[in-house]
Write a protein that holds these residues in place. Structure first.
Motif, PDB file in Angstrom:
ATOM      1  N   GLU A 139       0.833  -1.202   0.000  1.00 50.73           N
ATOM      2  CA  GLU A 139       0.000   0.000   0.000  1.00 50.73           C
ATOM      3  C   GLU A 139       0.871   1.257   0.000  1.00 50.73           C
ATOM      4  OE1 GLU A 139      -2.792  -0.114   3.180  1.00 50.73           O
ATOM      5  OE2 GLU A 139      -3.748  -1.977   2.505  1.00 50.73           O
ATOM      6  N   TYR A 140       1.964   1.220   0.749  1.00 51.48           N
ATOM      7  CA  TYR A 140       2.892   2.350   0.776  1.00 51.48           C
ATOM      8  C   TYR A 140       3.456   2.617  -0.615  1.00 51.48           C
ATOM      9  CZ  TYR A 140       7.285   4.876   1.564  1.00 51.48           C
ATOM     10  OH  TYR A 140       8.324   5.773   1.494  1.00 51.48           O
ATOM     11  N   PHE A 141       3.893   1.551  -1.288  1.00 53.12           N
ATOM     12  CA  PHE A 141       4.431   1.718  -2.637  1.00 53.12           C
ATOM     13  C   PHE A 141       3.368   2.215  -3.612  1.00 53.12           C
ATOM     14  CE2 PHE A 141       8.033  -1.513  -1.837  1.00 53.12           C
ATOM     15  CZ  PHE A 141       8.921  -0.489  -1.567  1.00 53.12           C
ATOM     16  N   ALA A 142       2.136   1.727  -3.471  1.00 55.40           N
ATOM     17  CA  ALA A 142       1.063   2.168  -4.363  1.00 55.40           C
ATOM     18  C   ALA A 142       0.854   3.678  -4.252  1.00 55.40           C
ATOM     19  CB  ALA A 142      -0.222   1.431  -4.040  1.00 55.40           C
ATOM     20  N   GLN A 143       0.979   4.204  -3.028  1.00 54.04           N
ATOM     21  CA  GLN A 143       0.809   5.640  -2.807  1.00 54.04           C
ATOM     22  C   GLN A 143       2.008   6.436  -3.325  1.00 54.04           C
ATOM     23  OE1 GLN A 143       0.290   5.845   1.410  1.00 54.04           O
ATOM     24  NE2 GLN A 143      -1.785   5.003   1.391  1.00 54.04           N
ATOM     25  N   LYS A 144       3.187   5.847  -3.200  1.00 52.76           N
ATOM     26  CA  LYS A 144       4.420   6.579  -3.497  1.00 52.76           C
ATOM     27  C   LYS A 144       4.915   6.408  -4.931  1.00 52.76           C
ATOM     28  CE  LYS A 144       5.021   8.261   0.661  1.00 52.76           C
ATOM     29  NZ  LYS A 144       4.959   9.714   0.922  1.00 52.76           N
TER      30      LYS A 144
ATOM     31  N   ALA B  37       6.506   3.742 -16.768  1.00 55.07           N
ATOM     32  CA  ALA B  37       5.581   2.828 -17.443  1.00 55.07           C
ATOM     33  C   ALA B  37       5.487   1.464 -16.763  1.00 55.07           C
ATOM     34  CB  ALA B  37       6.019   2.633 -18.893  1.00 55.07           C
ATOM     35  N   CYS B  38       6.388   1.169 -15.859  1.00 57.39           N
ATOM     36  CA  CYS B  38       6.423  -0.172 -15.255  1.00 57.39           C
ATOM     37  C   CYS B  38       6.391  -0.085 -13.729  1.00 57.39           C
ATOM     38  CB  CYS B  38       7.675  -0.919 -15.704  1.00 57.39           C
ATOM     39  SG  CYS B  38       7.817  -1.122 -17.482  1.00 57.39           S
ATOM     40  N   PRO B  39       5.260   0.248 -13.144  1.00 60.97           N
ATOM     41  CA  PRO B  39       5.186   0.368 -11.678  1.00 60.97           C
ATOM     42  C   PRO B  39       5.039  -0.994 -11.002  1.00 60.97           C
ATOM     43  CG  PRO B  39       3.055   0.869 -12.640  1.00 60.97           C
ATOM     44  CD  PRO B  39       3.983   0.588 -13.787  1.00 60.97           C
ATOM     45  N   PHE B  40       6.163  -1.656 -10.782  1.00 61.10           N
ATOM     46  CA  PHE B  40       6.127  -3.008 -10.229  1.00 61.10           C
ATOM     47  C   PHE B  40       6.325  -3.046  -8.717  1.00 61.10           C
ATOM     48  CE2 PHE B  40       6.918  -3.992 -14.654  1.00 61.10           C
ATOM     49  CZ  PHE B  40       6.175  -5.149 -14.845  1.00 61.10           C
ATOM     50  N   LEU B  41       6.616  -1.935  -8.072  1.00 62.94           N
ATOM     51  CA  LEU B  41       6.898  -1.964  -6.641  1.00 62.94           C
ATOM     52  C   LEU B  41       5.707  -2.484  -5.836  1.00 62.94           C
ATOM     53  CD1 LEU B  41       8.779   1.437  -6.265  1.00 62.94           C
ATOM     54  CD2 LEU B  41       9.787  -0.835  -6.143  1.00 62.94           C
ATOM     55  N   ALA B  42       4.533  -1.914  -6.056  1.00 65.10           N
ATOM     56  CA  ALA B  42       3.344  -2.340  -5.308  1.00 65.10           C
ATOM     57  C   ALA B  42       2.919  -3.748  -5.707  1.00 65.10           C
ATOM     58  CB  ALA B  42       2.194  -1.355  -5.524  1.00 65.10           C
ATOM     59  N   LYS B  43       2.907  -4.018  -7.002  1.00 64.60           N
ATOM     60  CA  LYS B  43       2.499  -5.340  -7.483  1.00 64.60           C
ATOM     61  C   LYS B  43       3.467  -6.421  -7.005  1.00 64.60           C
ATOM     62  CE  LYS B  43       2.761  -6.394 -11.956  1.00 64.60           C
ATOM     63  NZ  LYS B  43       2.411  -6.545 -13.399  1.00 64.60           N
TER      64      LYS B  43
END
Length: 401
Positions: free
Chosen positions: A60-65, A74-80
């Protein structure tokens, strides 16, 4: 009064003097980011076991940040990538993922894999006049992980080492945007690499962990998506490699420093090795801190923690608390009473504790036997990682006697 500061001189080489000062003079204190830090064994254990506290939500923290960290990459893999990391889940999500992972891991026989890994590592290095203990401590769990997941020879040693280390670093304090972007890139690679392997696992007749995970997920009705399974695979991979590497490197450093420990290990029976393994886990404390968040207003030792308060629990300090452990800064090979907190406690105790114990008990004698031919290199002091939550060596050179 000692205020916690991991950037005090010499902290990364030896954090225990500073932690002892904090534990003695100010065992519950507020840090620079308004989080609370707890250093006493009693307080740390109480919070770990209390249902009033849960874990922090890394995904959740990564999704917010992510929009800030990655600048709308283009590749937001931190939250996933961290969505099903067990140590950051509470409630039924935690129970469900933990049950699935445990069911799969229990189907793999680690002991022969550990024996083959030790033999392969020292066969590879048999003619070396100089070695780096950290390479030994990385190669052995890497052989085990490759066999565990059926990925032997599919990616380079450097790729796996970098991947595991960056995933571990992503959980540390004060991580830069640049590092997070590197972690994101590693997750992108992992979703491609492990994703393909996982989707093909059903057709693989070999009893690898990916096959076990896929079978359990389908037959037991867990219904995790492929992305959720890949996230789980990455955290198992990281824990099996990075945590083992850090623990092994610190243990071997202590053995190389003290010849009497090597003699004790050589002569010890199975029960004595088991007891010594627990002492090494207490002394090394590879996970130095863990985080808990108050789910409700809580009071401890007369201090009120409002709902939402973040607490950093110093496991490394708790494991050196003289109230609980005699001679806490000394390795006592036959320590009989050893309720260390290296694997945490309560419902979020480490899923891999059984495997970690089995690994240490299995490799301690054979690895020590091989290292009797070596000594610490002169004028080559140990180089410690500059990480706060995890403690391990970056390099430790040894030379043949």
């Amino acid at each position: 009064m000692a205020l916690w500061n991991p950037y005090t001189t010499g902290y990364f080489n030896n954090p225990y003097e500073h932690l002892a000062e904090c534990r003695t003079t100010e065992p519950m204190q507020i840090g620079i980011h308004k989080e609370w830090l707890l250093f006493n064994y009693k307080d740390v254990r109480e919070v770990l076991r209390s249902p009033a506290f849960g874990v922090s939500k890394l995904s959740e923290y990564f999704a917010q940040k992510e929009p800030v960290i990655l600048e709308k990459a283009a590749c937001p893999f931190l939250a996933k990538g961290t969505k099903t990391w067990i140590m950051y889940l509470d409630g039924q999500d935690h129970v469900r993922i933990r049950t699935l992972a445990d069911a799969a891991i229990r189907q793999f026989n680690f002991t022969p894999a550990i024996e083959r890994a030790v033999a392969a590592c020292f066969e590879k290095n048999k003619d070396a006049a100089e070695l780096d203990v950290v390479d030994i401590a990385t190669q052995i769990p890497m052989y085990i992980v490759e066999e565990l997941m059926g990925v032997s020879g599919m990616c380079s040693y450097e790729q796996v080492k970098r991947f595991s280390h960056l995933l571990a670093v992503s959980q540390d304090l004060f991580v830069t945007k640049t590092t997070y972007r590197e972690v994101n890139s590693e997750f992108e690679w992992a979703f491609s690499f492990f994703g393909e392997l996982y989707r093909k696992a059903g057709a693989n007749a070999e009893p690898h962990l990916l096959t076990f995970l896929q079978t359990v997920n389908k037959e037991e009705g867990f219904r995790l998506s492929d992305d959720e399974m890949i996230s789980l695979i990455t955290v198992i991979f990281m824990a099996a490699l990075e945590t083992t590497k850090d623990t092994m490197s610190v243990i071997l450093y202590e053995v190389l420093k003290d010849p009497s420990l090597a003699v004790y290990i050589e002569q010890a029976n199975e029960i004595e090795i088991n007891i010594l393994a627990e002492e090494f886990l207490r002394f090394a404390s590879p996970l130095q801190y863990t985080v808990r968040v108050a789910h409700e207003d809580v009071e401890i030792n007369g201090i009120r923690f409002p709902k939402g308060t973040r607490l950093f629990l110093c496991l490394a300090s708790a494991n050196r608390d003289a109230v609980v452990f005699d001679n806490p800064d000394t390795i006592v090979p036959n320590r009989k009473y050893n309720p260390h907190l290296s694997f945490g406690s309560g419902m979020h105790s480490c899923l891999g504790a059984r495997v970690a114990r089995n690994e240490i008990r299995s490799w301690l004698k054979p690895v020590t036997k091989h290292l009797l031919n070596y000594r610490l290199a002169e004028n080559e002091p140990p180089n410690w990682q500059r990480t706060i939550f995890m403690r391990g060596l970056k390099s430790l050179k040894i030379e043949r006697k």
